[in-house]
Design a protein around this motif. Sequence first.
Motif, mmCIF file in Angstrom:
data_model
loop_
_atom_site.group_PDB
_atom_site.id
_atom_site.type_symbol
_atom_site.label_atom_id
_atom_site.label_comp_id
_atom_site.label_asym_id
_atom_site.label_seq_id
_atom_site.Cartn_x
_atom_site.Cartn_y
_atom_site.Cartn_z
ATOM 1 N N UNK A 6 9.263 11.484 13.522
ATOM 2 C CA UNK A 6 8.319 10.935 12.530
ATOM 3 C C UNK A 6 7.406 10.371 13.262
ATOM 4 N N UNK A 7 8.683 8.963 14.045
ATOM 5 C CA UNK A 7 7.856 7.855 14.308
ATOM 6 C C UNK A 7 7.519 8.135 16.102
ATOM 7 N N UNK A 8 8.160 8.959 16.196
ATOM 8 C CA UNK A 8 8.217 9.673 17.698
ATOM 9 C C UNK A 8 6.674 10.170 18.111
ATOM 10 N N UNK A 9 6.623 11.087 17.656
ATOM 11 C CA UNK A 9 4.861 11.393 17.358
ATOM 12 C C UNK A 9 3.984 10.670 17.546
ATOM 13 N N UNK A 10 4.533 9.431 16.458
ATOM 14 C CA UNK A 10 3.235 8.052 16.485
ATOM 15 C C UNK A 10 3.468 7.775 18.108
ATOM 16 N N UNK A 11 4.232 7.375 18.707
ATOM 17 C CA UNK A 11 4.618 6.879 19.533
ATOM 18 C C UNK A 11 4.022 7.527 21.205
ATOM 19 N N UNK A 12 3.883 8.865 20.813
ATOM 20 C CA UNK A 12 3.441 9.844 21.904
ATOM 21 C C UNK A 12 2.399 10.019 21.795
ATOM 22 N N UNK A 13 1.748 10.066 20.032
ATOM 23 C CA UNK A 13 0.200 10.061 20.386
ATOM 24 C C UNK A 13 -0.377 8.748 20.968
ATOM 25 N N UNK A 14 -0.026 7.569 20.237
ATOM 26 C CA UNK A 14 0.091 6.217 20.999
ATOM 27 C C UNK A 14 -0.161 6.469 22.744
ATOM 28 N N UNK A 15 0.432 7.022 22.985
ATOM 29 C CA UNK A 15 0.794 6.655 24.394
ATOM 30 C C UNK A 15 0.055 7.438 24.860
ATOM 31 N N UNK A 16 -0.276 8.803 23.977
ATOM 32 C CA UNK A 16 -1.478 9.579 25.192
ATOM 33 C C UNK A 16 -2.731 9.131 24.852
ATOM 34 N N UNK A 17 -3.229 8.781 23.850
ATOM 35 C CA UNK A 17 -4.314 7.999 23.603
ATOM 36 C C UNK A 17 -4.566 6.200 24.458
ATOM 37 N N UNK A 30 12.161 7.828 2.661
ATOM 38 C CA UNK A 30 11.242 9.195 3.154
ATOM 39 C C UNK A 30 10.076 9.457 2.824
ATOM 40 N N UNK A 31 9.764 9.080 1.663
ATOM 41 C CA UNK A 31 8.322 9.702 0.878
ATOM 42 C C UNK A 31 7.808 8.122 1.090
ATOM 43 N N UNK A 32 8.718 7.193 0.739
ATOM 44 C CA UNK A 32 6.980 6.063 1.215
ATOM 45 C C UNK A 32 6.818 5.903 3.082
ATOM 46 N N UNK A 33 8.171 5.568 3.947
ATOM 47 C CA UNK A 33 7.722 5.746 5.234
ATOM 48 C C UNK A 33 7.200 7.202 5.665
ATOM 49 N N UNK A 34 7.197 7.912 5.558
ATOM 50 C CA UNK A 34 6.217 9.610 5.669
ATOM 51 C C UNK A 34 4.513 8.813 5.835
ATOM 52 N N UNK A 35 4.745 8.168 4.299
ATOM 53 C CA UNK A 35 2.851 7.830 4.146
ATOM 54 C C UNK A 35 2.977 6.340 4.957
ATOM 55 N N UNK A 36 3.523 5.625 5.611
ATOM 56 C CA UNK A 36 3.258 4.459 6.870
ATOM 57 C C UNK A 36 2.911 5.404 8.079
ATOM 58 N N UNK A 37 4.081 6.595 8.497
ATOM 59 C CA UNK A 37 3.539 7.322 9.827
ATOM 60 C C UNK A 37 2.277 7.787 9.522
ATOM 61 N N UNK A 88 0.543 -0.779 0.048
ATOM 62 C CA UNK A 88 0.154 0.178 -0.028
ATOM 63 C C UNK A 88 1.007 1.454 -0.040
ATOM 64 N N UNK A 89 2.235 1.227 0.863
ATOM 65 C CA UNK A 89 2.689 2.550 1.143
ATOM 66 C C UNK A 89 4.270 2.761 -0.403
ATOM 67 N N UNK A 90 4.018 1.950 -0.666
ATOM 68 C CA UNK A 90 4.830 1.724 -2.250
ATOM 69 C C UNK A 90 4.326 2.124 -2.984
ATOM 70 N N UNK A 91 2.808 1.618 -3.042
ATOM 71 C CA UNK A 91 2.033 2.134 -4.310
ATOM 72 C C UNK A 91 1.336 3.496 -4.649
ATOM 73 N N UNK A 96 16.977 13.714 6.494
ATOM 74 C CA UNK A 96 16.069 12.932 6.025
ATOM 75 C C UNK A 96 15.954 11.362 7.639
ATOM 76 N N UNK A 97 16.325 11.426 7.974
ATOM 77 C CA UNK A 97 16.811 10.325 8.200
ATOM 78 C C UNK A 97 16.178 10.461 9.614
ATOM 79 N N UNK A 98 16.529 12.171 10.195
ATOM 80 C CA UNK A 98 16.376 12.577 11.623
ATOM 81 C C UNK A 98 14.579 12.749 11.424
ATOM 82 N N UNK A 99 14.254 13.254 10.416
ATOM 83 C CA UNK A 99 13.234 13.869 10.145
ATOM 84 C C UNK A 99 11.774 12.516 10.304
ATOM 85 N N UNK A 100 12.609 11.373 9.827
ATOM 86 C CA UNK A 100 11.904 9.424 9.657
ATOM 87 C C UNK A 100 11.378 9.541 11.264
#
Length: 251
Positions: free
Chosen positions: A136-147, A49-56, A25-28, A129-133
């Motif tokens: 992004x994962x840190x933000x997802x983890x933070x959102x998941x922790x909050x919920x 970076x573009x593929x992983x951004x779709x994943x996050x 799905x992400x690569x497509x 780009x690696x640092x930005x990725x």
Amino acid sequence: FIGVRYLVTMHGPINPAVHPDVALRESRAVLERIQAGRLRPVTPSQLSHAIVTVLTREQDDFIETLTKDVWQLEQRLTGGNVGDPEEYLNELFRARHGLLAVRTMAAQNGAIYHSMTTLTGISPDGRQLVADTAQQFDRVRSLADGETEYLHGVIEFYQTVLSVKSTLLGQAQNEKVQQLTEASYAQNEEIKKISAWAGIFFAPTLIGTVYGMNFDHMPELHWVIGYPLALLAMVLSSVCLYLLFKRRNWL
């Protein structure tokens, strides 16, 4: 796998219950953007970076969906419309499992990308780009922790509601048992009184029955004081039984 002029992505193994297209799905999605001219990656790092951004982003959407589910679960709880408790608990823990799963994936991937920022041989653009990725994962983890923390509050609130209901039910049962005990005690007291009065009236009746048989060989029939003596025996027996039952608090 990121090379100087290439990018290799791996898809699998996946759960047999999941359709194989889900892994692509992400690569497509990135390929469709490139074909539409909305994305023009120059380096393999930019493409990765573009593929992983779709994943996050999909993980963000997943957390948003779970957030709505948790909010609805809380509204059902506060509104007293939980329904089947077992099914409600299943819904709570399914939401919890989803949040923990996406949190684990984000934490693991974030750790990997944070480690990549320290590797040598990565271009400055690729390192950014690696640092930005990683962020992004840190933000997802933070959102998941909050919920997850919010969901734990809902679960604790539900546990409190169940505990209060159990306590109230126990109190109602105790009150019912107390009422039955009091009724049984009152019934026993009434039975005592009835039994006591029956015993009191039985003694005179017994004496009267004996002396009312009128057999020829009953010397008492010829006594001058037989009649008053029988009456006295009836009165004394009744008085003695009355005093006895009164002392035992039966009357």
